[in-house]
Scaffold this motif. Sequence first.
Motif, PDB file in Angstrom:
ATOM      1  N   THR A 124       0.881  -1.269   0.024  1.00  0.00           N
ATOM      2  CA  THR A 124      -0.083   0.008   0.157  1.00  0.00           C
ATOM      3  C   THR A 124       0.729   1.245  -0.035  1.00  0.00           C
ATOM      4  N   GLY A 125       0.286   2.263  -0.502  1.00  0.00           N
ATOM      5  CA  GLY A 125       1.074   3.645  -0.530  1.00  0.00           C
ATOM      6  C   GLY A 125       0.220   4.674  -0.405  1.00  0.00           C
ATOM      7  N   GLY A 126       0.508   5.724   0.478  1.00  0.00           N
ATOM      8  CA  GLY A 126      -0.292   6.950   0.590  1.00  0.00           C
ATOM      9  C   GLY A 126      -0.046   8.234  -0.080  1.00  0.00           C
ATOM     10  N   PHE A 127      -0.623   9.243   0.203  1.00  0.00           N
ATOM     11  CA  PHE A 127      -0.298  10.345  -0.360  1.00  0.00           C
ATOM     12  C   PHE A 127       0.684  11.411   0.761  1.00  0.00           C
ATOM     13  N   VAL A 128       1.604  12.143  -0.056  1.00  0.00           N
ATOM     14  CA  VAL A 128       2.571  12.960   0.763  1.00  0.00           C
ATOM     15  C   VAL A 128       2.288  14.132   0.750  1.00  0.00           C
ATOM     16  N   LYS A 139       1.226  12.039  -5.147  1.00  0.00           N
ATOM     17  CA  LYS A 139       0.064  11.270  -5.114  1.00  0.00           C
ATOM     18  C   LYS A 139       0.386   9.772  -5.402  1.00  0.00           C
ATOM     19  N   ALA A 140      -0.144   9.590  -6.590  1.00  0.00           N
ATOM     20  CA  ALA A 140      -0.209   8.159  -7.095  1.00  0.00           C
ATOM     21  C   ALA A 140       0.634   8.136  -8.335  1.00  0.00           C
ATOM     22  N   SER A 141       1.421   6.973  -8.854  1.00  0.00           N
ATOM     23  CA  SER A 141       2.208   7.038 -10.156  1.00  0.00           C
ATOM     24  C   SER A 141       2.396   5.864 -10.282  1.00  0.00           C
ATOM     25  N   ARG A 145      10.484   0.473 -17.006  1.00  0.00           N
ATOM     26  CA  ARG A 145      11.653  -0.038 -16.738  1.00  0.00           C
ATOM     27  C   ARG A 145      13.072   0.571 -16.938  1.00  0.00           C
ATOM     28  N   GLN A 146      12.646   2.010 -17.121  1.00  0.00           N
ATOM     29  CA  GLN A 146      13.907   2.850 -17.014  1.00  0.00           C
ATOM     30  C   GLN A 146      13.815   3.682 -15.613  1.00  0.00           C
ATOM     31  N   GLY A 147      12.915   3.479 -14.910  1.00  0.00           N
ATOM     32  CA  GLY A 147      12.546   4.355 -13.697  1.00  0.00           C
ATOM     33  C   GLY A 147      11.695   5.674 -13.954  1.00  0.00           C
ATOM     34  N   ARG A 148      11.066   5.737 -15.045  1.00  0.00           N
ATOM     35  CA  ARG A 148      10.630   7.194 -15.371  1.00  0.00           C
ATOM     36  C   ARG A 148       9.141   6.855 -14.638  1.00  0.00           C
ATOM     37  N   SER A 149       8.695   8.017 -14.124  1.00  0.00           N
ATOM     38  CA  SER A 149       7.240   8.152 -13.252  1.00  0.00           C
ATOM     39  C   SER A 149       6.316   8.729 -14.191  1.00  0.00           C
ATOM     40  N   THR A 150       5.035   8.060 -14.174  1.00  0.00           N
ATOM     41  CA  THR A 150       3.976   8.768 -14.970  1.00  0.00           C
ATOM     42  C   THR A 150       2.741   8.626 -13.832  1.00  0.00           C
ATOM     43  N   PRO A 151       2.213   9.992 -13.673  1.00  0.00           N
ATOM     44  CA  PRO A 151       0.990  10.260 -12.829  1.00  0.00           C
ATOM     45  C   PRO A 151       0.004   9.267 -13.077  1.00  0.00           C
ATOM     46  N   LEU A 152      -0.866   8.850 -12.036  1.00  0.00           N
ATOM     47  CA  LEU A 152      -2.098   8.031 -11.974  1.00  0.00           C
ATOM     48  C   LEU A 152      -3.120   8.752 -11.644  1.00  0.00           C
ATOM     49  N   GLU A 153      -4.318   8.891 -12.128  1.00  0.00           N
ATOM     50  CA  GLU A 153      -5.323   9.647 -11.570  1.00  0.00           C
ATOM     51  C   GLU A 153      -6.292   8.493 -10.619  1.00  0.00           C
ATOM     52  N   VAL A 154      -6.472   8.594  -9.414  1.00  0.00           N
ATOM     53  CA  VAL A 154      -7.135   7.965  -8.689  1.00  0.00           C
ATOM     54  C   VAL A 154      -8.238   8.557  -7.958  1.00  0.00           C
ATOM     55  N   ASP A 155      -9.238   8.015  -7.181  1.00  0.00           N
ATOM     56  CA  ASP A 155     -10.305   8.691  -6.521  1.00  0.00           C
ATOM     57  C   ASP A 155      -9.609   9.314  -5.109  1.00  0.00           C
ATOM     58  N   PRO A 156      -9.419  10.407  -4.930  1.00  0.00           N
ATOM     59  CA  PRO A 156      -8.798  11.100  -3.732  1.00  0.00           C
ATOM     60  C   PRO A 156      -9.549  10.815  -2.416  1.00  0.00           C
ATOM     61  N   ALA A 157     -10.757  10.231  -2.534  1.00  0.00           N
ATOM     62  CA  ALA A 157     -11.400   9.863  -1.144  1.00  0.00           C
ATOM     63  C   ALA A 157     -11.617   8.149  -1.127  1.00  0.00           C
ATOM     64  N   ILE A 170       3.391  -0.126  -9.908  1.00  0.00           N
ATOM     65  CA  ILE A 170       2.759   0.623  -9.025  1.00  0.00           C
ATOM     66  C   ILE A 170       3.623   1.304  -8.122  1.00  0.00           C
ATOM     67  N   ARG A 171       3.928   2.620  -8.110  1.00  0.00           N
ATOM     68  CA  ARG A 171       4.907   3.032  -7.151  1.00  0.00           C
ATOM     69  C   ARG A 171       4.370   3.436  -5.860  1.00  0.00           C
ATOM     70  N   THR A 172       5.242   3.270  -4.897  1.00  0.00           N
ATOM     71  CA  THR A 172       4.969   3.598  -3.403  1.00  0.00           C
ATOM     72  C   THR A 172       6.082   4.216  -3.007  1.00  0.00           C
ATOM     73  N   GLU A 173       5.845   5.719  -2.271  1.00  0.00           N
ATOM     74  CA  GLU A 173       6.993   6.448  -1.859  1.00  0.00           C
ATOM     75  C   GLU A 173       7.617   5.881  -0.445  1.00  0.00           C
ATOM     76  N   GLY A 174       8.847   5.730  -0.388  1.00  0.00           N
ATOM     77  CA  GLY A 174       9.471   5.131   0.725  1.00  0.00           C
ATOM     78  C   GLY A 174       8.949   5.885   1.943  1.00  0.00           C
ATOM     79  N   THR A 175       8.532   7.138   2.014  1.00  0.00           N
ATOM     80  CA  THR A 175       8.079   7.697   3.396  1.00  0.00           C
ATOM     81  C   THR A 175       6.886   7.617   3.728  1.00  0.00           C
ATOM     82  N   ASN A 176       6.144   6.938   2.989  1.00  0.00           N
ATOM     83  CA  ASN A 176       4.442   6.515   3.229  1.00  0.00           C
ATOM     84  C   ASN A 176       4.130   5.089   2.417  1.00  0.00           C
ATOM     85  N   CYS A 177       4.409   4.072   2.874  1.00  0.00           N
ATOM     86  CA  CYS A 177       4.074   2.920   2.009  1.00  0.00           C
ATOM     87  C   CYS A 177       4.271   1.580   3.245  1.00  0.00           C
ATOM     88  N   ALA A 178       3.688   0.634   3.011  1.00  0.00           N
ATOM     89  CA  ALA A 178       3.481  -0.754   3.681  1.00  0.00           C
ATOM     90  C   ALA A 178       3.583  -1.712   2.837  1.00  0.00           C
TER      91      ALA A 178
END
Length: 414
Positions: A124-128, A139-141, A145-157, A170-178
């Motif tokens: 799981t990953g949360g917003f920062v 938010k979500a991204s 395979r080259q490590g490039r990120s693309t934003p993902l549109e998700v329901d904010p609620a 599906i990326r998780t940020e190290g400061t907010n993940c499980a």
Amino acid sequence: MTGDPLVGPPPASVIPASIIPVSIIVVSRHRPTELSFCLAAIRKQDHPNFELVVVADPATAAGIAVPGAKVVPFDEANISAARNAGLAQAAGEIVAFIDDDAVAEPRWLSRLTAPFEDPEVAATGGFVIGRNGISFQWKASAADRQGRSTPLEVDPAAVTVLAGSPGRAIRTEGTNCAFRRAILAERGGFDPAYRFYLDETDLNMRLAERGLKTAIVPRARVHHGFAASARRRADRTPTDLTEIGASQAVFLRRHAPMEEQAAALDRLRAEQAARAEKLRRRGRIDAAAKAHLLASLDRGIEAGLERPLSALAPVRAAPPAFRRLAGGSGAVRHLCGWSWQARRLRAAAPDAEGAGTTLLILFSPTTLFHRLRFTGTHWEQRGGLFGRSDRADPLFRFWTRKGRCAREASRLDF
């Protein structure tokens, strides 16, 4: 008037039906002040069944005074190896990660871990939220395979569950993940070849190769301050790009076809050169500092191309016994008042050990933008009664104080 107190119990939907034991892992290196705020916010978490594992340099570790915490002295500048050291001590079914320069909102852990009731969810990953307490850093991204990120549109609620696939994580940020501990341990934890940067994305790619599912949890929020380090100043101006270059080279070797790697590294050099030039034009670095940054990037790329890559061994499966930490009660108290009442309201804001969380909102009769911060004892928001607290708000909107207080309490959803 002493303020407008409102007290409410935690929403029932926040608490998982089955309480899963969770280990929170925090890695810290030479940042005891930031760490103290991080740990103070963790001790207010409303999750009823978590332990705390802190991996820190020996001097910082010696000063940690959290009863029941598992403290792991660790003196290597390698965040992946440090996280693995924490993982080896973690006895929870779920392991959650937060950086030492971040603070978690009081329902962060309950919200971040609730999706694990679905047995198909592996991560799981949360917003920062950024330094001002209002704007989002991440938010979500997804990552390629080259490590490039693309934003993902998700329901904010709502929670969104997504599956990765080979070459798309599906990326998780190290400061907010499980993660599920069993899956993370079986996959070898974090790759020590990434001493800093892309370490979480590499893990996400390895989970994606198996098609495992990640839940994006927008309401599981942490506030991240980007504290100064050996690689950047407090204003985020970089001072060294060695590990950026090294990690990018390692990531490409791990995940990208050989024919894509040279072009990807050239793109990295061009992007960092443009970034350095922008900093120079703004007066944040001089020409010599720019040259140093780009030289350090090249040194890092060369080091990353030569860094040994080995198969990751599973992390041992028999950690010390779970040590449950007492958190907060989950109750949230709101205090609202004028900025000139700050001294009196702040005196009433701190909570007793094991109590809930107080959100203090201080208004001035202006259109000043709002800011939100954790003080170490309570959360405090300041700004104009008629000013923005959401960057989508108009520059001016008329409010009564009572109406604005209710709106902010609802918006923050503590």
